[in-house]
Design a protein around this motif. Structure first.
Motif, PDB file in Angstrom:
ATOM      1  N   ALA A  74       0.843  -1.209   0.000  1.00  0.00           N
ATOM      2  CA  ALA A  74       0.000   0.000   0.000  1.00  0.00           C
ATOM      3  C   ALA A  74       0.876   1.258   0.000  1.00  0.00           C
ATOM      4  CB  ALA A  74      -0.935  -0.011   1.208  1.00  0.00           C
ATOM      5  N   LEU A  75       1.980   1.208   0.742  1.00  0.00           N
ATOM      6  CA  LEU A  75       2.914   2.352   0.766  1.00  0.00           C
ATOM      7  C   LEU A  75       3.491   2.600  -0.620  1.00  0.00           C
ATOM      8  CD1 LEU A  75       4.835   1.604   4.070  1.00  0.00           C
ATOM      9  CD2 LEU A  75       3.750   3.809   3.534  1.00  0.00           C
ATOM     10  N   ARG A  76       3.914   1.506  -1.266  1.00  0.00           N
ATOM     11  CA  ARG A  76       4.480   1.649  -2.625  1.00  0.00           C
ATOM     12  C   ARG A  76       3.442   2.235  -3.567  1.00  0.00           C
ATOM     13  NH1 ARG A  76       6.919  -3.239  -1.507  1.00  0.00           N
ATOM     14  NH2 ARG A  76       5.238  -4.439  -2.474  1.00  0.00           N
ATOM     15  N   GLN A  77       2.235   1.696  -3.479  1.00  0.00           N
ATOM     16  CA  GLN A  77       1.172   2.164  -4.387  1.00  0.00           C
ATOM     17  C   GLN A  77       0.829   3.626  -4.148  1.00  0.00           C
ATOM     18  OE1 GLN A  77      -2.044  -0.630  -4.806  1.00  0.00           O
ATOM     19  NE2 GLN A  77      -3.330   0.923  -5.779  1.00  0.00           N
ATOM     20  N   ALA A  78       0.982   4.063  -2.887  1.00  0.00           N
ATOM     21  CA  ALA A  78       0.673   5.457  -2.562  1.00  0.00           C
ATOM     22  C   ALA A  78       1.843   6.388  -2.909  1.00  0.00           C
ATOM     23  CB  ALA A  78       0.333   5.571  -1.077  1.00  0.00           C
ATOM     24  N   GLY A  79       2.958   5.791  -3.348  1.00  0.00           N
ATOM     25  CA  GLY A  79       4.092   6.606  -3.769  1.00  0.00           C
ATOM     26  C   GLY A  79       5.029   7.025  -2.659  1.00  0.00           C
ATOM     27  N   ALA A  80       4.954   6.349  -1.494  1.00  0.00           N
ATOM     28  CA  ALA A  80       5.883   6.665  -0.398  1.00  0.00           C
ATOM     29  C   ALA A  80       7.278   6.187  -0.779  1.00  0.00           C
ATOM     30  CB  ALA A  80       5.433   5.991   0.891  1.00  0.00           C
ATOM     31  N   PRO A  81       8.308   6.989  -0.494  1.00  0.00           N
ATOM     32  CA  PRO A  81       9.670   6.538  -0.811  1.00  0.00           C
ATOM     33  C   PRO A  81       9.987   5.229  -0.085  1.00  0.00           C
ATOM     34  CG  PRO A  81       9.653   8.852  -0.081  1.00  0.00           C
ATOM     35  CD  PRO A  81       8.272   8.317   0.135  1.00  0.00           C
ATOM     36  N   ALA A  82      10.700   4.322  -0.763  1.00  0.00           N
ATOM     37  CA  ALA A  82      11.020   3.014  -0.159  1.00  0.00           C
ATOM     38  C   ALA A  82      11.762   3.217   1.163  1.00  0.00           C
ATOM     39  CB  ALA A  82      11.881   2.206  -1.129  1.00  0.00           C
ATOM     40  N   GLY A  83      11.373   2.480   2.177  1.00  0.00           N
ATOM     41  CA  GLY A  83      12.059   2.530   3.472  1.00  0.00           C
ATOM     42  C   GLY A  83      11.684   3.723   4.330  1.00  0.00           C
ATOM     43  N   SER A  84      10.729   4.537   3.881  1.00  0.00           N
ATOM     44  CA  SER A  84      10.419   5.761   4.645  1.00  0.00           C
ATOM     45  C   SER A  84       9.532   5.482   5.853  1.00  0.00           C
ATOM     46  CB  SER A  84       9.753   6.794   3.740  1.00  0.00           C
ATOM     47  OG  SER A  84       8.532   6.290   3.233  1.00  0.00           O
ATOM     48  N   PHE A  85       8.857   4.335   5.882  1.00  0.00           N
ATOM     49  CA  PHE A  85       7.930   4.036   6.986  1.00  0.00           C
ATOM     50  C   PHE A  85       7.989   2.542   7.270  1.00  0.00           C
ATOM     51  CE2 PHE A  85       3.691   2.753   8.500  1.00  0.00           C
ATOM     52  CZ  PHE A  85       3.518   3.617   9.577  1.00  0.00           C
ATOM     53  N   GLU A  86       8.246   2.194   8.510  1.00  0.00           N
ATOM     54  CA  GLU A  86       8.386   0.794   8.894  1.00  0.00           C
ATOM     55  C   GLU A  86       7.210   0.372   9.772  1.00  0.00           C
ATOM     56  OE1 GLU A  86      10.591  -1.494   8.085  1.00  0.00           O
ATOM     57  OE2 GLU A  86       9.982  -3.015   9.542  1.00  0.00           O
ATOM     58  N   PRO A  87       6.364  -0.553   9.298  1.00  0.00           N
ATOM     59  CA  PRO A  87       5.296  -1.057  10.170  1.00  0.00           C
ATOM     60  C   PRO A  87       5.861  -2.073  11.153  1.00  0.00           C
ATOM     61  CG  PRO A  87       5.079  -1.979   7.937  1.00  0.00           C
ATOM     62  CD  PRO A  87       6.325  -1.142   7.942  1.00  0.00           C
ATOM     63  N   LEU A  88       5.638  -1.850  12.432  1.00  0.00           N
ATOM     64  CA  LEU A  88       6.094  -2.761  13.489  1.00  0.00           C
ATOM     65  C   LEU A  88       4.879  -3.604  13.871  1.00  0.00           C
ATOM     66  CD1 LEU A  88       8.014  -0.090  15.615  1.00  0.00           C
ATOM     67  CD2 LEU A  88       8.956  -1.568  13.827  1.00  0.00           C
ATOM     68  N   MET A  89       4.937  -4.891  13.588  1.00  0.00           N
ATOM     69  CA  MET A  89       3.743  -5.726  13.657  1.00  0.00           C
ATOM     70  C   MET A  89       3.486  -6.251  15.078  1.00  0.00           C
ATOM     71  SD  MET A  89       3.197  -5.106  10.598  1.00  0.00           S
ATOM     72  CE  MET A  89       1.594  -5.895  10.518  1.00  0.00           C
ATOM     73  N   THR A  90       2.207  -6.616  15.306  1.00  0.00           N
ATOM     74  CA  THR A  90       1.806  -7.179  16.598  1.00  0.00           C
ATOM     75  C   THR A  90       0.910  -8.394  16.350  1.00  0.00           C
ATOM     76  OG1 THR A  90      -0.188  -5.796  16.709  1.00  0.00           O
ATOM     77  CG2 THR A  90       1.803  -4.891  17.701  1.00  0.00           C
ATOM     78  N   LEU A  91       0.828  -9.248  17.350  1.00  0.00           N
ATOM     79  CA  LEU A  91      -0.131 -10.357  17.326  1.00  0.00           C
ATOM     80  C   LEU A  91      -1.277 -10.045  18.269  1.00  0.00           C
ATOM     81  CD1 LEU A  91       2.083 -13.596  17.526  1.00  0.00           C
ATOM     82  CD2 LEU A  91       1.437 -12.246  15.509  1.00  0.00           C
ATOM     83  N   TYR A  92      -2.402 -10.659  17.991  1.00  0.00           N
ATOM     84  CA  TYR A  92      -3.624 -10.518  18.785  1.00  0.00           C
ATOM     85  C   TYR A  92      -3.672 -11.707  19.744  1.00  0.00           C
ATOM     86  CZ  TYR A  92      -8.809  -9.867  19.100  1.00  0.00           C
ATOM     87  OH  TYR A  92     -10.108  -9.664  19.474  1.00  0.00           O
ATOM     88  N   LEU A  93      -3.577 -11.439  21.022  1.00  0.00           N
ATOM     89  CA  LEU A  93      -3.555 -12.509  22.028  1.00  0.00           C
ATOM     90  C   LEU A  93      -4.954 -13.103  22.196  1.00  0.00           C
ATOM     91  CD1 LEU A  93      -1.695 -13.879  24.218  1.00  0.00           C
ATOM     92  CD2 LEU A  93      -2.584 -12.158  25.817  1.00  0.00           C
ATOM     93  N   THR A  94      -5.015 -14.439  22.234  1.00  0.00           N
ATOM     94  CA  THR A  94      -6.281 -15.115  22.544  1.00  0.00           C
ATOM     95  C   THR A  94      -6.019 -16.106  23.681  1.00  0.00           C
ATOM     96  OG1 THR A  94      -6.041 -17.084  21.155  1.00  0.00           O
ATOM     97  CG2 THR A  94      -6.865 -15.079  20.074  1.00  0.00           C
ATOM     98  N   ASP A  95      -7.082 -16.722  24.158  1.00  0.00           N
ATOM     99  CA  ASP A  95      -6.929 -17.748  25.191  1.00  0.00           C
ATOM    100  C   ASP A  95      -6.069 -18.909  24.693  1.00  0.00           C
ATOM    101  OD1 ASP A  95      -8.578 -16.241  26.783  1.00  0.00           O
ATOM    102  OD2 ASP A  95     -10.353 -17.509  26.542  1.00  0.00           O
ATOM    103  N   ARG A  96      -5.917 -19.009  23.373  1.00  0.00           N
ATOM    104  CA  ARG A  96      -5.232 -20.174  22.818  1.00  0.00           C
ATOM    105  C   ARG A  96      -3.910 -19.850  22.130  1.00  0.00           C
ATOM    106  NH1 ARG A  96     -10.442 -21.060  22.103  1.00  0.00           N
ATOM    107  NH2 ARG A  96     -10.436 -20.116  20.043  1.00  0.00           N
ATOM    108  N   THR A  97      -3.393 -18.626  22.261  1.00  0.00           N
ATOM    109  CA  THR A  97      -2.097 -18.318  21.632  1.00  0.00           C
ATOM    110  C   THR A  97      -1.026 -19.225  22.248  1.00  0.00           C
ATOM    111  OG1 THR A  97      -2.776 -16.018  21.378  1.00  0.00           O
ATOM    112  CG2 THR A  97      -0.416 -16.494  21.139  1.00  0.00           C
ATOM    113  N   ALA A  98      -0.282 -19.940  21.400  1.00  0.00           N
ATOM    114  CA  ALA A  98       0.691 -20.927  21.904  1.00  0.00           C
ATOM    115  C   ALA A  98       2.030 -20.261  22.219  1.00  0.00           C
ATOM    116  CB  ALA A  98       0.889 -22.016  20.859  1.00  0.00           C
TER     117      ALA A  98
END
Ligand code: DOR
Ligand code: ZN
Length: 362
Positions: A74-98
């Motif tokens: 989506a960043l590339r498609q929007a024309g953002a310069p490569a490497g200009s924004f880094e998404p730091l990902m997260t997981l969604y905790l559930t009762d069953r996350t191993a």
């Protein structure tokens, strides 16, 4: 003169220049909505912690990796310069996350936190945790062992508890026993909204921090009812009394390392908010830094903005500050009545109002 703040010289506007900030709590959604909102954040922030409450939620490292790829596309498609924004990902905790999933997430280098949504607390939280200390013990052990932060939506869901007290009760019922059982677990108390929360985060033993939104720094709960019912000010945790806003402002502008910026910008289509049972979430990404600068300037503490916006977060997460800077100038800018959102529109927080600050064009 505070660091980074330039005095008016002749007719030049006042400016403030910071190490490029990060957003430590952001909802980007997916698909066409993601495409609509991504540049609003990428223009200002170097990185953002991306919330995992998609439908279906981001449960595994593989889910997070795939979502990250979609954000980068989506960043590339929007024309953002490569490497200009880094998404730091997260997981969604559930009762069953191993526990193994936590180790995989850590080893990936792409996942920087695991989000606790108490089941039923907020938007897309129905898959969340029903009883943290009963169902997630082995997973929390793994997180503590490998240094994976737990990002907490700090509200109880007990219908007996008054909506405005849910954060304070969460501290007693969940945070205190959690810290006792896992004293070395890194915990971020997300979107802190109360004086009780500020006092807790200041004094808690071990690695604890908190994010604070711009809207909780600028508004109290009167904003929800100003001249009528105002759905675009409705978020969770809900805006609180003025004394809580003042406690949050004091914490954010203190320079203390435990408090840092997290917008909780959460786009919902206009129609999903303006209805019988409207969604929770304020869209603040487009004017995020101008909103924070306004709050810090009103408190006379622009000198403390860089610690809050650019330095404290990376230090807690064990990352270097961003390279580069961001400059804002004291030139009025009106917040538009609405912005495009996929095939609909989103009404930004404080639509139609004039902000005293704006981003300076690079
Ligand atoms: O107001 C909120 N909106 N609070 C949350 O915790 C979730 C968010 C959203 O995803 O819309
Ligand atoms: Zn959120």
């Amino acid at each position: 003169m505070p660091r980074g703040v330039a005095q008016s010289l002749g007719r030049e506007p006042r400016t403030v220049t910071l190490v490029r900030p990060d957003d430590w709590h952001l909802h980007l959604r997916d698909g066409a909505v993601l495409q609509s909102v991504i540049l609003d954040s990428a223009r200002q922030f170097g990185r953002a912690i991306i919330m995992p409450n998609l439908k279906p939620p981001v449960l595994t490292t593989a889910d997070a990796q795939a979502y990250r790829d979609r954000i980068l596309a989506a960043l590339r498609q929007a024309g953002a310069p490569a490497g200009s924004f880094e998404p730091l990902m997260t997981l969604y905790l559930t009762d069953r996350t191993a526990p193994d999933e936590i180790r995989r997430a850590k080893d990936s280098g792409l996942v920087h936190g695991v989000k606790l949504y108490p089941a039923g607390a907020t938007t897309h939280s129905d898959a969340g945790v029903t009883d943290l200390l009963r169902h997630c013990r082995a997973t929390l052990d793994a997180m503590q062992d490998c240094g994976m932060p737990l990002l907490v939506h700090g509200e109880v869901t007990d219908p007996e508890v008054d909506l405005f007290d849910r954060e304070a009760v969460f501290i007693d019922r969940v945070m205190l026993p959690l810290r006792q059982a896992y004293p070395a677990l890194k915990v971020v108390f997300e979107h802190l909204t109360t004086a009780e929360g500020v006092a807790y985060v200041r004094e808690a033993p071990g690695p604890v921090a908190a994010t604070i939104t711009a809207h909780h720094l600028l508004y109290n709960r009167n904003a929800l009812f100003k001249g009528g019912l105002r759905p675009h000010w409705y978020c969770l945790p809900v805006l609180k009394r003025e004394r809580h806003r003042l406690a949050l402002l004091d914490a954010a502008t203190s320079g203390e390392a435990r408090f840092f910026l997290g917008t909780d910008s959460a786009p919902h289509a206009k129609g999903a908010k303006e209805q019988d049972c409207g969604c929770a979430g304020c869209y603040t990404a487009r004017h995020a830094m101008a909103l924070y600068v306004s709050a810090f300037d009103a408190a006379g503490r622009l000198d403390r903005l860089e610690a809050f916006a650019s330095l404290n977060g990376p230090a807690f997460y064990g990352l270097p500050p961003n390279a580069g800077t961001l400059t804002l100038e004291q030139v009025p800018e009106q917040i538009p009545a609405s912005l495009p959102l996929a095939d609909a529109e989103v009404v930004p927080l404080a639509a139609g109002e004039s902000l005293a600050w704006r981003l300076r064009a690079e």
